[in-house]
Design a protein around this motif. Structure first.
Motif, PDB file in Angstrom:
ATOM      1  N   SER A  79     111.649  18.766  -2.044  1.00  0.00           N
ATOM      2  CA  SER A  79     111.013  19.983  -2.552  1.00  0.00           C
ATOM      3  C   SER A  79     109.704  20.242  -1.808  1.00  0.00           C
ATOM      4  CB  SER A  79     110.835  19.911  -4.063  1.00  0.00           C
ATOM      5  OG  SER A  79     109.599  19.417  -4.410  1.00  0.00           O
ATOM      6  N   ALA A  80     109.080  19.162  -1.278  1.00  0.00           N
ATOM      7  CA  ALA A  80     107.864  19.367  -0.491  1.00  0.00           C
ATOM      8  C   ALA A  80     108.169  20.125   0.789  1.00  0.00           C
ATOM      9  CB  ALA A  80     107.218  18.030  -0.159  1.00  0.00           C
ATOM     10  N   THR A  81     109.232  19.716   1.484  1.00  0.00           N
ATOM     11  CA  THR A  81     109.537  20.400   2.747  1.00  0.00           C
ATOM     12  C   THR A  81     109.910  21.852   2.496  1.00  0.00           C
ATOM     13  OG1 THR A  81     111.777  19.579   2.592  1.00  0.00           O
ATOM     14  CG2 THR A  81     110.262  18.352   3.980  1.00  0.00           C
ATOM     15  N   LEU A  82     110.677  22.078   1.408  1.00  0.00           N
ATOM     16  CA  LEU A  82     110.995  23.470   1.093  1.00  0.00           C
ATOM     17  C   LEU A  82     109.725  24.232   0.742  1.00  0.00           C
ATOM     18  CD1 LEU A  82     114.235  23.033  -1.019  1.00  0.00           C
ATOM     19  CD2 LEU A  82     114.018  23.939   1.289  1.00  0.00           C
ATOM     20  N   GLY A  83     108.778  23.522   0.106  1.00  0.00           N
ATOM     21  CA  GLY A  83     107.518  24.148  -0.321  1.00  0.00           C
ATOM     22  C   GLY A  83     106.709  24.649   0.852  1.00  0.00           C
ATOM     23  N   ILE A  84     106.660  23.871   1.941  1.00  0.00           N
ATOM     24  CA  ILE A  84     105.902  24.302   3.126  1.00  0.00           C
ATOM     25  C   ILE A  84     106.444  25.639   3.601  1.00  0.00           C
ATOM     26  CG2 ILE A  84     105.376  23.814   5.530  1.00  0.00           C
ATOM     27  CD1 ILE A  84     105.366  20.959   4.971  1.00  0.00           C
ATOM     28  N   ALA A  85     107.770  25.694   3.703  1.00  0.00           N
ATOM     29  CA  ALA A  85     108.401  26.914   4.200  1.00  0.00           C
ATOM     30  C   ALA A  85     108.044  28.096   3.312  1.00  0.00           C
ATOM     31  CB  ALA A  85     109.909  26.720   4.253  1.00  0.00           C
ATOM     32  N   SER A  86     108.182  27.915   1.987  1.00  0.00           N
ATOM     33  CA  SER A  86     107.942  29.073   1.124  1.00  0.00           C
ATOM     34  C   SER A  86     106.464  29.422   1.104  1.00  0.00           C
ATOM     35  CB  SER A  86     108.496  28.843  -0.277  1.00  0.00           C
ATOM     36  OG  SER A  86     107.711  27.904  -0.937  1.00  0.00           O
ATOM     37  N   ALA A  87     105.573  28.427   1.295  1.00  0.00           N
ATOM     38  CA  ALA A  87     104.137  28.738   1.325  1.00  0.00           C
ATOM     39  C   ALA A  87     103.797  29.594   2.540  1.00  0.00           C
ATOM     40  CB  ALA A  87     103.312  27.461   1.333  1.00  0.00           C
ATOM     41  N   ILE A  88     104.380  29.241   3.697  1.00  0.00           N
ATOM     42  CA  ILE A  88     104.124  30.039   4.901  1.00  0.00           C
ATOM     43  C   ILE A  88     104.604  31.462   4.690  1.00  0.00           C
ATOM     44  CG2 ILE A  88     104.812  30.357   7.311  1.00  0.00           C
ATOM     45  CD1 ILE A  88     104.741  27.401   7.684  1.00  0.00           C
ATOM     46  N   ILE A  89     105.778  31.587   4.062  1.00  0.00           N
ATOM     47  CA  ILE A  89     106.331  32.919   3.854  1.00  0.00           C
ATOM     48  C   ILE A  89     105.517  33.701   2.820  1.00  0.00           C
ATOM     49  CG2 ILE A  89     108.362  34.135   2.978  1.00  0.00           C
ATOM     50  CD1 ILE A  89     109.970  31.858   4.448  1.00  0.00           C
ATOM     51  N   THR A  90     105.071  33.029   1.754  1.00  0.00           N
ATOM     52  CA  THR A  90     104.242  33.732   0.761  1.00  0.00           C
ATOM     53  C   THR A  90     102.943  34.217   1.386  1.00  0.00           C
ATOM     54  OG1 THR A  90     105.092  32.180  -0.861  1.00  0.00           O
ATOM     55  CG2 THR A  90     103.296  33.591  -1.556  1.00  0.00           C
ATOM     56  N   GLU A  91     102.363  33.375   2.249  1.00  0.00           N
ATOM     57  CA  GLU A  91     101.116  33.795   2.915  1.00  0.00           C
ATOM     58  C   GLU A  91     101.370  35.047   3.744  1.00  0.00           C
ATOM     59  OE1 GLU A  91      98.430  34.603   5.795  1.00  0.00           O
ATOM     60  OE2 GLU A  91     100.157  33.466   6.475  1.00  0.00           O
ATOM     61  N   SER A  92     102.514  35.071   4.457  1.00  0.00           N
ATOM     62  CA  SER A  92     102.839  36.260   5.258  1.00  0.00           C
ATOM     63  C   SER A  92     102.953  37.484   4.365  1.00  0.00           C
ATOM     64  CB  SER A  92     104.170  36.072   5.988  1.00  0.00           C
ATOM     65  OG  SER A  92     104.197  34.847   6.640  1.00  0.00           O
ATOM     66  N   ALA A  93     103.609  37.301   3.224  1.00  0.00           N
ATOM     67  CA  ALA A  93     103.791  38.432   2.315  1.00  0.00           C
ATOM     68  C   ALA A  93     102.443  38.926   1.812  1.00  0.00           C
ATOM     69  CB  ALA A  93     104.671  38.023   1.140  1.00  0.00           C
TER      70      ALA A  93
END
Lengths: 567, 304
Positions: free
Chosen positions: B225-239
């Protein structure tokens, strides 16, 4: 003078000879593309620009505006004025005289009754007329005789050119619309789709939200016009594909409102099939300077109010230096291309109201630095940022989220850095920035920043209400729930006095003199408002279509009767 | 009888379990490739700016829209800013936001998950809190946080530091719920296992029980879930950058580079492709690392 006029007239006749001698209908078909499709031909039932403009091919008002914003006669012999007695001394009535012998496209004569009926049609409380604002303040409209219409107002009306003037208030034929009053207005489908008019064209076939097929009006008042026998107005698509259809594929002769980025404009021009035309109205992208201190250290209720003048921007030398550091031509080139032009005026148009103020157009970095030195802002600690009394020359620069505005922010930040000003950028979502919510700290009215950038314009051709926004009492304050248009909290008793004079003044020339002075007080004399770019309207037309003059004060198709095919 | 003592007994040198993990990790090809790409990206954004010292915000109006050249290896954007420098600066922000926000959300999620799973009394309130957070609409909440805290934070930590803290906290505080639920489920199952019972029977205190017996055994779902979290954090920041709620506009991040380039996608496709590929590569490589780690950390798979 007489000779000069005569010579000019002769020159004009020669220049327009091919068009003037053309016969009606000699140039075949013209194809017009509107990226928004037309849903009705009746301007009173739609506030959409596309409906009003396409409708203007068929329905005409008594008078219109030309590309300079001046009132020009269409169905009348002359424009009423105080001098010719058309406007009464007390400004409460205006009298129009129709041109004798005018005919509707079905061959029946145009009379004053038609105008009276049109006013009745729009002012019917059950009708929901979309252009009711143009008939505001009218007490009654009456036909004095067959060809004379008199409009009486309840209050003195300094600008009476609203009713029956411009494409948004055309004259309808009484015989055709007699049964369409009030609630019945929208049920008259046939009349709304195929109105009988006085314009250069008449409708043959109308397909809602798709195409309108038109042909030359056989009873048009000028027997030589229009040059085109038929016209097709097609709707749909977007600005880019519309521009492409004219500029690259050549399927259409004219495309309406093709606002696209300068790079794409250039790419399309390379197609060689057409050109862009731009018309400039009053929309000005500007930087506003905050005259009050927006520091978060101040308690809420005193922050950004007249109680605390801005510690840096209160000095006119700083404001002038900031303006001098900007190269407006570069901004136009990057952001708007043909759809913009550099300006130093808050009121850039109509021509008669535009001040000759062009001092800001050349960038002067050295002059800006000298001004800051003079104002006591020097870089005493060598970090590249000027300071004075231990305070850094640092500004917060906010605007709304928009690709072009963010580009402008980046460029202007660099220019200001070059003269030793530290700049922090902030961009706020447009719906919040322009939302006017008194609870949000990010609205443009609250202006919790040092400078901010946005665009604004005024409706119509008279700048008085627009200039009236900058009086002392219009400043947004906590007491007024942060409502008000004077976002800079600019306050100059001289300005207020001059504005009061403008309200009292009647003659157009005198009004223009005062309006220019007011414009200068806000821009070059005080640099409270720093105009950047006058944003225009951009349309595209084929190289073979002649006579196109873009008009931002009236319908874009205002002179379609003069269009011709270049052979 | 005697010959048994004469033969030298092969005693393997003592090694920590992390060596076993590494050995197992090495056998996962995808994870190795992912790791090397991720290290490369990290090197590029950390060491790169020292080798290519052009300022990412420097506007050069004479060099607008240039394509690849010696002066600008990845070309320039519509304002003549160097794309390579912007990619490196953007990567630094995006990846640090991703990593920090992930750590925050994992810490929150694991703590809440373990507490809820281990202590019966805390389960009700903590899981209802999780449900509450799951039900909160994310964007309005972020809008509110930005509106309320942007000014005080940027005053005390500077405009960039303040907004960094704000965004990391905002993303971290709104993305821990899945982790918490997964961890709680695992802990509930573990609690009934024999070795936990045995540990409890000899009087192991709760604190040691959690740290010694529970946590190591829930590590693999946390890793994933940590690795998935990095990905979604980068995407949320972009949004967030896209909505204008993120970093100031002159502060490049991968999300903002993408946003800025969309308008000219047809004319200059590279400007969209580059940050897009960078985001995808980072996210993919981190996911593969997570996959490899999960396998390596699971003793049942290890050695097979």
């Amino acid at each position: 003078m007489k000779l000069k006029t005569a010579l000019l007239g002769a020159a004009a006749t020669l220049a327009f000879a091919p068009a003037a001698f053309a016969e009606r209908g000699s140039d075949g078909d013209v194809k017009i593309l509107y990226s928004q499709a037309v849903s009705t031909m009746n301007a009173y039932l739609s506030s959409g620009t596309k409906d009003v403009e396409v409708g203007s091919l068929v329905l005409e008002p008594l008078a219109g505006f030309n590309e300079k914003g001046e009132v020009i006669p269409r169905l009348v012999t002359e424009i009423p004025s105080l001098e010719n007695g058309g406007i009464s001394e007390d400004l409460k009535s205006i009298t129009w005289k129709l041109t004798p012998g005018l005919k509707w496209s079905d061959g029946t004569p145009v009379t004053a009754d038609d105008a009276v009926f049109t006013a009745q049609y729009c002012m019917d409380p059950a009708g929901g007329c979309a252009q009711l604002a143009r008939y505001e303040g009218i007490e009654k409209v009456e036909a004095l005789d067959e060809l004379t219409v008199k409009i009486s107002y309840t209050e003195p009306k300094p600008n009476p050119f609203t009713a029956f003037v411009g494409a948004t208030s055309p004259i309808l034929q009484k015989a055709q619309f007699a049964n369409c009053l009030g609630a019945a207005a929208s049920t008259c489908t046939d009349a709304n789709f195929k109105p009988i008019g006085t314009g250069p064209f008449r409708v043959i076939e109308f397909r809602t939200n798709d195409t309108v097929q038109l042909e030359a009006n056989p009873n048009y008042r000028d027997p030589a016009k229009p040059a085109f026998a038929t016209a097709l107005v097609k709707g749909g698509g977007d600005a880019t594909s519309a521009a492409r259809a004219v500029m690259e594929t050549g399927e259409f002769d004219y495309a309406w409102n093709t606002q696209i980025s300068p790079e794409v404009q250039e790419q399309m021009l390379a197609g060689g099939k057409g050109k862009f035309v731009s018309g400039f109205g009053t929309l000005v992208e500007r930087i506003e300077m905050n005259m009050t201190d927006p520091s978060p250290d101040l308690p809420e209720g005193e922050r950004a109010t007249a109680k605390h003048p801005h510690p840096i921007l209160s000095d006119i030398r700083v404001r002038t230096a900031l303006s001098k550091a900007i190269d407006r031509e570069v901004l136009v080139e990057i952001g708007y291309g043909a759809a913009g032009r550099a300006t130093c005026n808050l009121v850039p148009a109509p021509e008669i109201f535009a001040s000759d103020n062009t001092g800001c157009l050349t960038q002067d970095v050295e002059g800006a630095k000298a001004l800051l030195d003079e104002a006591g802002w020097t870089d005493s600690d060598g970090d590249g940022i000027r300071d004075k009394d231990g305070k850094k020359l640092s500004l917060l620069y906010q605007t709304s989220v928009n690709a072009i505005r963010q580009d402008f922010q980046a460029i202007i930040k660099q220019w200001w850095n070059d003269i030793g000003v530290e700049v922090e950028l902030k961009s706020v979502d447009g719906s919040v920035f322009f939302g006017g919510d008194a609870g949000s700290p990010d609205t443009f009215q609250k202006f919790y920043a040092d400078v901010e950038m946005y665009a604004n314009n005024f409706d119509g051709t008279d700048p008085e209400p627009y200039l009236a926004q900058y009086t002392c009492d219009k400043a947004p304050t906590p007491e007024s729930q942060w409502q008000g248009e004077n976002v800079n909290r600019f306050c100059d008793p001289e300005y207020d006095k001059l504005l009061a004079e403008l309200v009292r003044t009647r003659g157009l020339e005198e009004r223009a003199v005062i309006a220019k002075k007011l414009n200068d007080m806000l821009t070059k004399d005080s640099m409270v408002v720093v105009p950047l770019v006058d944003r225009g309207r951009l349309s595209a037309h084929s190289n073979t279509l002649g006579g196109v003059v873009l008009n931002t004060w009236d319908s874009e198709l205002w002179n379609a009767s003069d269009w011709y095919r270049i052979k | 009888m005697t010959d048994t003592s004469s033969t030298p007994v092969k005693i393997r040198p003592p090694r920590s379990q992390w060596w076993d993990v590494w050995d197992q990790f090495k056998t996962h090809k995808g994870a190795l490739v992912g790791l090397s790409i991720f290290v490369l990206i990290l090197l590029a954004i950390i060491v790169g700016p020292f080798l290519w010292d052009m300022a990412p915000t420097f506007v050069d109006l004479r060099a607008r829209n240039k394509s690849f050249s010696m002066a600008h290896p990845l070309g320039t954007d519509q304002l003549g800013r160097d794309v390579l420098a912007r990619m490196m600066a953007g990567g630094k922000v995006s990846i640090s936001v991703g990593l920090t926000a992930m750590m925050l959300s994992i810490m929150l999620g694991t703590t809440i998950g373990v507490l809820a799973g281990y202590f019966r009394r805390l389960e009700g309130p903590l899981m209802r809190l999780t449900d509450l957070f799951l039900a909160l609409p994310l964007l309005p909440l972020l809008l509110l946080m930005v509106t309320l805290f942007r000014e005080p934070l940027s005053k005390s930590f500077g405009p960039e530091g303040g907004i960094f803290l704000l965004i990391v906290c905002a993303i971290g505080a709104t993305s821990w719920m899945q982790t918490a639920r997964i961890v709680r489920g695992e802990v509930l199952g573990l609690k009934e296992r024999e070795f936990v019972l045995a540990a409890r029977s000899i009087g192991t205190p709760a604190r040691r029980m959690i740290l010694r017996h529970v946590l190591p055994n829930v590590l693999s779902p946390i890793m994933v879930s940590a690795t998935l979290g990095i990905a979604s954090a980068i995407i949320t920041e972009s949004a967030l950058s896209f909505l204008g709620l993120g970093f100031p506009p002159d502060f490049p991040t991968w999300g903002r580079l993408l946003f800025d380039a969309v308008d000219q996608m047809q004319l200059y496709p590279w400007r969209v492709i580059l940050p897009g590929v960078a985001i995808s590569l980072t996210v993919l490589s981190v996911n593969y690392i997570g996959d490899g780690l999960r396998d390596a950390l699971d003793p049942r798979i290890r050695g097979r």
